[in-house]
Design a protein around this motif. Structure first.
Motif, PDB file in Angstrom:
ATOM      1  N   GLY A   1     -13.826  -6.617  22.869  1.00 28.20           N
ATOM      2  CA  GLY A   1     -13.412  -7.594  23.861  1.00 28.20           C
ATOM      3  C   GLY A   1     -12.159  -8.335  23.449  1.00 28.20           C
ATOM      4  O   GLY A   1     -11.684  -8.212  22.314  1.00 28.20           O
ATOM      5  N   GLN A   2     -11.655  -9.105  24.395  1.00 32.37           N
ATOM      6  CA  GLN A   2     -10.447  -9.898  24.193  1.00 32.37           C
ATOM      7  C   GLN A   2     -10.571 -11.180  25.011  1.00 32.37           C
ATOM      8  O   GLN A   2     -11.215 -11.186  26.058  1.00 32.37           O
ATOM      9  CB  GLN A   2      -9.217  -9.119  24.661  1.00 32.37           C
ATOM     10  CG  GLN A   2      -9.039  -7.799  23.943  1.00 32.37           C
ATOM     11  CD  GLN A   2      -8.339  -6.759  24.794  1.00 32.37           C
ATOM     12  OE1 GLN A   2      -8.527  -6.689  25.994  1.00 32.37           O
ATOM     13  NE2 GLN A   2      -7.552  -5.927  24.150  1.00 32.37           N
TER      14      GLN A   2
ATOM     15  N   PRO B   1      -7.371  -4.321  16.037  1.00 35.14           N
ATOM     16  CA  PRO B   1      -7.203  -3.630  17.314  1.00 35.14           C
ATOM     17  C   PRO B   1      -8.517  -2.971  17.721  1.00 35.14           C
ATOM     18  O   PRO B   1      -9.355  -2.656  16.873  1.00 35.14           O
ATOM     19  CB  PRO B   1      -6.134  -2.577  17.031  1.00 35.14           C
ATOM     20  CG  PRO B   1      -5.868  -2.594  15.580  1.00 35.14           C
ATOM     21  CD  PRO B   1      -6.573  -3.760  14.972  1.00 35.14           C
ATOM     22  N   ILE B   2      -8.689  -2.779  19.014  1.00 32.31           N
ATOM     23  CA  ILE B   2      -9.900  -2.128  19.493  1.00 32.31           C
ATOM     24  C   ILE B   2      -9.540  -0.827  20.186  1.00 32.31           C
ATOM     25  O   ILE B   2      -8.446  -0.691  20.737  1.00 32.31           O
ATOM     26  CB  ILE B   2     -10.716  -3.042  20.443  1.00 32.31           C
ATOM     27  CG1 ILE B   2      -9.894  -3.472  21.660  1.00 32.31           C
ATOM     28  CG2 ILE B   2     -11.242  -4.263  19.709  1.00 32.31           C
ATOM     29  CD1 ILE B   2     -10.653  -4.296  22.670  1.00 32.31           C
ATOM     30  N   GLU B   3     -10.432   0.125  20.108  1.00 32.95           N
ATOM     31  CA  GLU B   3     -10.270   1.399  20.803  1.00 32.95           C
ATOM     32  C   GLU B   3     -11.344   1.480  21.872  1.00 32.95           C
ATOM     33  O   GLU B   3     -12.523   1.294  21.583  1.00 32.95           O
ATOM     34  CB  GLU B   3     -10.405   2.568  19.828  1.00 32.95           C
ATOM     35  CG  GLU B   3      -9.265   2.652  18.850  1.00 32.95           C
ATOM     36  CD  GLU B   3      -9.351   3.884  17.976  1.00 32.95           C
ATOM     37  OE1 GLU B   3      -9.924   4.903  18.411  1.00 32.95           O
ATOM     38  OE2 GLU B   3      -8.841   3.815  16.853  1.00 32.95           O
ATOM     39  N   ILE B   4     -10.914   1.751  23.081  1.00 34.65           N
ATOM     40  CA  ILE B   4     -11.834   1.803  24.210  1.00 34.65           C
ATOM     41  C   ILE B   4     -12.026   3.257  24.611  1.00 34.65           C
ATOM     42  O   ILE B   4     -11.074   3.920  25.038  1.00 34.65           O
ATOM     43  CB  ILE B   4     -11.276   0.997  25.410  1.00 34.65           C
ATOM     44  CG1 ILE B   4     -10.893  -0.423  24.985  1.00 34.65           C
ATOM     45  CG2 ILE B   4     -12.283   0.991  26.552  1.00 34.65           C
ATOM     46  CD1 ILE B   4     -11.982  -1.209  24.301  1.00 34.65           C
ATOM     47  N   PRO B   5     -13.253   3.782  24.489  1.00 35.05           N
ATOM     48  CA  PRO B   5     -13.483   5.178  24.865  1.00 35.05           C
ATOM     49  C   PRO B   5     -13.390   5.355  26.375  1.00 35.05           C
ATOM     50  O   PRO B   5     -13.731   4.445  27.144  1.00 35.05           O
ATOM     51  CB  PRO B   5     -14.904   5.459  24.368  1.00 35.05           C
ATOM     52  CG  PRO B   5     -15.551   4.123  24.268  1.00 35.05           C
ATOM     53  CD  PRO B   5     -14.458   3.130  23.989  1.00 35.05           C
ATOM     54  N   PHE B   6     -12.927   6.530  26.782  1.00 33.77           N
ATOM     55  CA  PHE B   6     -12.843   6.795  28.208  1.00 33.77           C
ATOM     56  C   PHE B   6     -14.236   6.704  28.819  1.00 33.77           C
ATOM     57  O   PHE B   6     -15.215   7.147  28.238  1.00 33.77           O
ATOM     58  CB  PHE B   6     -12.242   8.174  28.500  1.00 33.77           C
ATOM     59  CG  PHE B   6     -12.058   8.383  29.972  1.00 33.77           C
ATOM     60  CD1 PHE B   6     -10.991   7.785  30.623  1.00 33.77           C
ATOM     61  CD2 PHE B   6     -12.970   9.112  30.709  1.00 33.77           C
ATOM     62  CE1 PHE B   6     -10.836   7.929  31.995  1.00 33.77           C
ATOM     63  CE2 PHE B   6     -12.814   9.263  32.071  1.00 33.77           C
ATOM     64  CZ  PHE B   6     -11.752   8.676  32.720  1.00 33.77           C
ATOM     65  N   GLY B   7     -14.311   6.122  29.995  1.00 37.38           N
ATOM     66  CA  GLY B   7     -15.577   5.968  30.703  1.00 37.38           C
ATOM     67  C   GLY B   7     -16.239   4.626  30.470  1.00 37.38           C
ATOM     68  O   GLY B   7     -17.292   4.348  31.035  1.00 37.38           O
ATOM     69  N   ALA B   8     -15.619   3.779  29.652  1.00 37.57           N
ATOM     70  CA  ALA B   8     -16.194   2.451  29.397  1.00 37.57           C
ATOM     71  C   ALA B   8     -16.181   1.621  30.679  1.00 37.57           C
ATOM     72  O   ALA B   8     -15.380   1.843  31.583  1.00 37.57           O
ATOM     73  CB  ALA B   8     -15.392   1.736  28.308  1.00 37.57           C
TER      74      ALA B   8
END
Length: 138
Positions: A54-55, A4-11
């Motif tokens: 990414g996905q 799984p990936i974690e996307i930080p806010f503001g990406a």
């Protein structure tokens, strides 16, 4: 590879639609896609490169009637299907500038041009994050 990936806010999110040539299947380009994604993951994933994660998605062909609105419902499904592409590549970056720098790099261009040879069209649209959230635990 499949974590799984974690996307930080503001990406910054880039949404790349890939429309394969007639007769070319997703299976025909799977190895090229994997190689291209590995080039990005392995070469642009530090602070300097800016790649977060990414996905890759295959078009499953379903369209949500509940989540689709518009004034021309009789042509909505046809219009959407024509513009969906066969594959989408979703990538997350610290900045749009870092994305552009990585994609201008010779290493990436070599892999992307190999994939592009199987495509009628590709286009990539950038988005800035406005909101994100997860369900609250009860």
């Amino acid at each position: 590879m499949f974590n799984p990936i974690e996307i930080p806010f503001g990406a910054t999110m880039l949404f790349n639609v890939v429309d394969l040539k007639e007769g070319v299947t997703v299976e025909d380009v799977e190895i090229l896609l994997g190689e291209m994604c590995n080039v990005v993951k392995n070469n642009y994933g530090d602070d300097n490169g800016g790649f977060i994660g990414g996905q890759v998605y295959r078009n499953a062909g379903f369209i949500s009637e509940e989540g689709s609105v518009g004034s021309d419902d009789s042509h909505k499904n046809k219009r959407v299907k024509q513009n969906m592409g066969d594959i989408v590549i979703v990538t997350y970056w610290k900045s749009f500038e870092q994305h552009e720098k990585s994609h201008a790099d010779k290493l990436f261009k070599e892999k992307f041009s190999q994939l592009a040879a199987y495509c009628d069209d590709t286009y990539e649209v950038g988005y800035e994050m406005l909101w994100q959230g997860v369900p609250e635990e009860h």
